[in-house]
Design a protein around this motif. Sequence first.
Motif, PDB file in Angstrom:
ATOM      1  N   SER A 224       5.635  71.511  15.643  1.00 41.50           N
ATOM      2  CA  SER A 224       5.829  70.349  16.510  1.00 41.50           C
ATOM      3  C   SER A 224       6.174  69.115  15.687  1.00 41.50           C
ATOM      4  N   GLN A 225       6.685  68.079  16.387  1.00 41.27           N
ATOM      5  CA  GLN A 225       6.953  66.777  15.784  1.00 41.27           C
ATOM      6  C   GLN A 225       8.081  66.824  14.746  1.00 41.27           C
ATOM      7  N   GLY A 226       9.259  67.235  15.208  1.00 41.42           N
ATOM      8  CA  GLY A 226      10.423  67.312  14.339  1.00 41.42           C
ATOM      9  C   GLY A 226      10.549  68.656  13.671  1.00 41.42           C
ATOM     10  N   VAL A 227      10.806  69.712  14.469  1.00 40.23           N
ATOM     11  CA  VAL A 227      10.861  71.075  13.943  1.00 40.23           C
ATOM     12  C   VAL A 227      12.086  71.796  14.506  1.00 40.23           C
ATOM     13  N   GLY A 228      12.876  72.391  13.614  1.00 40.82           N
ATOM     14  CA  GLY A 228      14.020  73.175  14.038  1.00 40.82           C
ATOM     15  C   GLY A 228      13.986  74.563  13.427  1.00 40.82           C
ATOM     16  N   ILE A 229      13.953  75.588  14.270  1.00 40.96           N
ATOM     17  CA  ILE A 229      13.999  76.977  13.816  1.00 40.96           C
ATOM     18  C   ILE A 229      15.190  77.636  14.505  1.00 40.96           C
ATOM     19  N   ALA A 230      16.239  77.894  13.739  1.00 39.81           N
ATOM     20  CA  ALA A 230      17.504  78.316  14.333  1.00 39.81           C
ATOM     21  C   ALA A 230      17.851  77.375  15.484  1.00 39.81           C
ATOM     22  N   GLY A 231      17.575  76.105  15.265  1.00 38.85           N
ATOM     23  CA  GLY A 231      17.800  75.076  16.263  1.00 38.85           C
ATOM     24  C   GLY A 231      17.624  73.709  15.644  1.00 38.85           C
TER      25      GLY A 231
END
Length: 267
Positions: A224-231
Amino acid sequence: TLSSSSAASDVYKRQVHLSFIRDIVLRALDLRNRAIETLDQEEREFLLKNLSSFIDDGFESDSSDSENKAEKIRKTLRLLKKINYGALFKSAKILSQLTDAEWLSDFEQLMIDYPSPQPVTIQGISGTILFAEETEAGLIVIGGRTANRYEREAAVLIDLGGNDFYGGNPASASGDRPLSIIVDFSGNDEYSATENFAEGAGILGTGILLDLAGDDIYHGVAFSQGVGIAGIGILADRGGNDEYFGQKYNQGVGFWGCLLYTSRAHE
């Protein structure tokens, strides 16, 4: 008269801005769908189910089920290569146009005295709702300046002010919610996630949370709070004395994607 002409002009401008929001979110959705069109439904569900757990254990297989786990990891890596990251990033860029400072300033001024034709009620939202519309990408909601409480997901949620509460999975793009953006103009707000992937988090999509002012509190679980996983995941807070809490993989985390965690506040 001049007053009636001005009012008519404001009505037209509001409709232009609301149409702009609708157009942006649908264009962003189209590009996101193109980014993963080479993945079938089973493959998408596989990634959504397994990515976070594989990251959590460092993509290592334990001795008890090493062969099966190793094959799942290999499958995950194969599927990740099939994603069109160019289209995914373009989708996020388009959606981020709703964070443009000049556009937001114009939109705020136009919506301050917005005469909602009738009271709007939506399950999971309490307070003043100026506008709501369901789209292919999800719900578009414009909240007023009262203290609102949001406990359901939306593709676009713009709140004009007040001490608001955001529960559930605010600004989470995951699964059947591939896009989500929250823009909160002011107020001492509380963001309280109860599940992983929230508060500016994207997995196979884009999640954006922009808070412009106020002393805010962020409670995250994981990813959470600024996280990108294949996104793409973005959390940006522009002012106030803010507090951030989370368990793990919070405040700027990226795997096969893009993240942004930024604050101009006194934290």
